[in-house]
Design a protein around this motif. Structure first.
Motif, PDB file in Angstrom:
ATOM      1  N   ARG A   1    -104.664 -23.942 -16.136  1.00  0.00           N
ATOM      2  CA  ARG A   1    -106.099 -23.169 -17.294  1.00  0.00           C
ATOM      3  C   ARG A   1    -105.725 -21.837 -18.151  1.00  0.00           C
ATOM      4  N   LEU A   2    -105.252 -20.887 -16.665  1.00  0.00           N
ATOM      5  CA  LEU A   2    -104.240 -19.601 -17.350  1.00  0.00           C
ATOM      6  C   LEU A   2    -103.233 -19.445 -18.057  1.00  0.00           C
ATOM      7  N   ALA A   3    -102.552 -20.839 -17.708  1.00  0.00           N
ATOM      8  CA  ALA A   3    -100.892 -20.814 -18.387  1.00  0.00           C
ATOM      9  C   ALA A   3    -101.975 -21.205 -19.722  1.00  0.00           C
ATOM     10  N   ARG A   4    -102.792 -22.084 -20.069  1.00  0.00           N
ATOM     11  CA  ARG A   4    -102.813 -22.295 -21.229  1.00  0.00           C
ATOM     12  C   ARG A   4    -103.554 -21.030 -22.252  1.00  0.00           C
ATOM     13  N   ASP A   5    -104.642 -20.761 -21.652  1.00  0.00           N
ATOM     14  CA  ASP A   5    -106.098 -19.854 -22.151  1.00  0.00           C
ATOM     15  C   ASP A   5    -104.796 -18.509 -22.909  1.00  0.00           C
ATOM     16  N   VAL A   6    -104.275 -18.173 -21.661  1.00  0.00           N
ATOM     17  CA  VAL A   6    -103.614 -16.669 -21.933  1.00  0.00           C
ATOM     18  C   VAL A   6    -102.774 -16.772 -23.386  1.00  0.00           C
ATOM     19  N   PRO A   7    -101.918 -17.357 -23.291  1.00  0.00           N
ATOM     20  CA  PRO A   7    -101.175 -17.425 -24.789  1.00  0.00           C
ATOM     21  C   PRO A   7    -102.207 -17.646 -25.790  1.00  0.00           C
ATOM     22  N   ALA A   8    -102.637 -18.972 -25.742  1.00  0.00           N
ATOM     23  CA  ALA A   8    -104.051 -19.136 -26.959  1.00  0.00           C
ATOM     24  C   ALA A   8    -104.882 -17.631 -27.366  1.00  0.00           C
ATOM     25  N   ALA A   9    -105.412 -16.972 -26.488  1.00  0.00           N
ATOM     26  CA  ALA A   9    -105.747 -16.366 -26.796  1.00  0.00           C
ATOM     27  C   ALA A   9    -105.125 -14.945 -27.919  1.00  0.00           C
ATOM     28  N   GLU A  10    -103.354 -15.074 -27.204  1.00  0.00           N
ATOM     29  CA  GLU A  10    -102.614 -14.257 -27.355  1.00  0.00           C
ATOM     30  C   GLU A  10    -102.008 -14.365 -29.404  1.00  0.00           C
ATOM     31  N   ILE A  11    -102.335 -15.990 -29.646  1.00  0.00           N
ATOM     32  CA  ILE A  11    -102.378 -16.321 -30.537  1.00  0.00           C
ATOM     33  C   ILE A  11    -103.927 -15.977 -31.710  1.00  0.00           C
ATOM     34  N   ARG A  12    -104.437 -16.242 -31.359  1.00  0.00           N
ATOM     35  CA  ARG A  12    -106.059 -16.573 -31.691  1.00  0.00           C
ATOM     36  C   ARG A  12    -105.982 -14.818 -31.920  1.00  0.00           C
ATOM     37  N   LEU A  13    -105.089 -13.780 -31.240  1.00  0.00           N
ATOM     38  CA  LEU A  13    -105.282 -12.115 -31.519  1.00  0.00           C
ATOM     39  C   LEU A  13    -104.471 -11.911 -33.041  1.00  0.00           C
ATOM     40  N   ASP A  14    -103.004 -13.175 -32.765  1.00  0.00           N
ATOM     41  CA  ASP A  14    -102.731 -12.335 -34.041  1.00  0.00           C
ATOM     42  C   ASP A  14    -102.794 -13.233 -35.253  1.00  0.00           C
TER      43      ASP A  14
ATOM     44  N   TYR B   1     -95.168 -18.153  -7.252  1.00  0.00           N
ATOM     45  CA  TYR B   1     -94.476 -18.535  -8.180  1.00  0.00           C
ATOM     46  C   TYR B   1     -93.414 -17.298  -9.111  1.00  0.00           C
ATOM     47  N   ASP B   2     -92.478 -18.006  -9.163  1.00  0.00           N
ATOM     48  CA  ASP B   2     -91.549 -17.492  -9.792  1.00  0.00           C
ATOM     49  C   ASP B   2     -92.007 -16.945 -11.705  1.00  0.00           C
ATOM     50  N   LEU B   3     -92.111 -16.147 -12.229  1.00  0.00           N
ATOM     51  CA  LEU B   3     -92.928 -15.870 -14.104  1.00  0.00           C
ATOM     52  C   LEU B   3     -91.655 -15.809 -14.354  1.00  0.00           C
ATOM     53  N   HIS B   4     -91.042 -15.678 -14.158  1.00  0.00           N
ATOM     54  CA  HIS B   4     -89.758 -15.022 -15.127  1.00  0.00           C
ATOM     55  C   HIS B   4     -90.166 -15.262 -16.801  1.00  0.00           C
ATOM     56  N   GLU B   5     -90.165 -16.132 -16.749  1.00  0.00           N
ATOM     57  CA  GLU B   5     -90.532 -17.095 -18.499  1.00  0.00           C
ATOM     58  C   GLU B   5     -91.730 -17.343 -18.434  1.00  0.00           C
ATOM     59  N   CYS B   6     -92.617 -16.937 -19.526  1.00  0.00           N
ATOM     60  CA  CYS B   6     -93.816 -17.816 -19.654  1.00  0.00           C
ATOM     61  C   CYS B   6     -94.113 -18.390 -20.346  1.00  0.00           C
ATOM     62  N   PRO B   7     -94.792 -19.682 -20.872  1.00  0.00           N
ATOM     63  CA  PRO B   7     -94.859 -20.945 -22.250  1.00  0.00           C
ATOM     64  C   PRO B   7     -94.541 -19.342 -23.265  1.00  0.00           C
ATOM     65  N   LYS B   8     -93.698 -19.696 -24.011  1.00  0.00           N
ATOM     66  CA  LYS B   8     -94.040 -19.314 -25.018  1.00  0.00           C
ATOM     67  C   LYS B   8     -94.956 -19.464 -26.425  1.00  0.00           C
ATOM     68  N   THR B   9     -95.624 -20.459 -26.342  1.00  0.00           N
ATOM     69  CA  THR B   9     -96.773 -20.644 -27.032  1.00  0.00           C
ATOM     70  C   THR B   9     -97.700 -21.471 -26.811  1.00  0.00           C
ATOM     71  N   ALA B  10     -99.297 -21.622 -27.043  1.00  0.00           N
ATOM     72  CA  ALA B  10    -100.007 -22.028 -26.119  1.00  0.00           C
ATOM     73  C   ALA B  10    -100.131 -23.115 -27.145  1.00  0.00           C
ATOM     74  N   ARG B  11     -99.726 -23.624 -28.716  1.00  0.00           N
ATOM     75  CA  ARG B  11     -99.800 -25.006 -29.115  1.00  0.00           C
ATOM     76  C   ARG B  11     -98.330 -25.445 -29.824  1.00  0.00           C
ATOM     77  N   SER B  12     -98.435 -26.750 -29.833  1.00  0.00           N
ATOM     78  CA  SER B  12     -96.546 -26.794 -30.410  1.00  0.00           C
ATOM     79  C   SER B  12     -96.953 -27.318 -31.664  1.00  0.00           C
ATOM     80  N   ASP B  13     -97.365 -27.268 -32.779  1.00  0.00           N
ATOM     81  CA  ASP B  13     -97.509 -27.073 -33.504  1.00  0.00           C
ATOM     82  C   ASP B  13     -97.081 -25.793 -34.450  1.00  0.00           C
ATOM     83  N   ALA B  14     -97.153 -24.254 -33.953  1.00  0.00           N
ATOM     84  CA  ALA B  14     -96.811 -23.508 -34.499  1.00  0.00           C
ATOM     85  C   ALA B  14     -95.333 -23.343 -34.899  1.00  0.00           C
TER      86      ALA B  14
END
Length: 110
Positions: free
Chosen positions: A11-24, A90-103
């Motif tokens: 859920r966090l892996a989905r919601d955190v990038p989504a919040a970042e994108i919405r702020l942008d 978790y070994d989180l060296h790289e987080c998901p690039k975006t929360a949505r694939s249509d970006a």
């Protein structure tokens, strides 16, 4: 690792990038609005330079607040990655690039 931790991490892996994108997106919208307002003031015959200045200042304050919020969310993202490593291993060296694939990737819009 428990299922609860797995679901929470997903859920966090989905919601955190989504919040970042919405702020942008909000920052882009406010920046576009600023451009429109200043352009309208400049291009409208008979409008003095001082007209609308207070409005422009308020909009700038909103823009600065969005930049601050964006920085705070980025710090939260880092904090959560640290918690994920400490709590669940978790070994989180790289987080998901975006929360949505249509970006659109940045290179494609440049």
């Amino acid at each position: 690792m428990s299922k609860e931790i797995t679901f929470t991490a997903a859920r966090l892996a989905r919601d955190v990038p989504a919040a970042e994108i919405r702020l942008d997106d909000a920052l882009i919208a406010v920046s576009s609005l600023m451009t429109s307002i200043v352009t309208a003031r400049r291009d409208t015959v008979g409008v003095p330079a001082a007209k609308g200045h207070a409005t422009i200042q308020r909009l700038m304050k909103a823009q600065i607040a969005l930049v601050g919020a964006s920085g705070d969310i980025l710090r939260v993202h880092g904090d959560l990655a640290d918690i994920g490593q400490a709590t669940a291993g978790y070994d989180l060296h790289e987080c998901p690039k975006t929360a949505r694939s249509d970006a659109a990737p940045l290179a494609s819009v440049a």
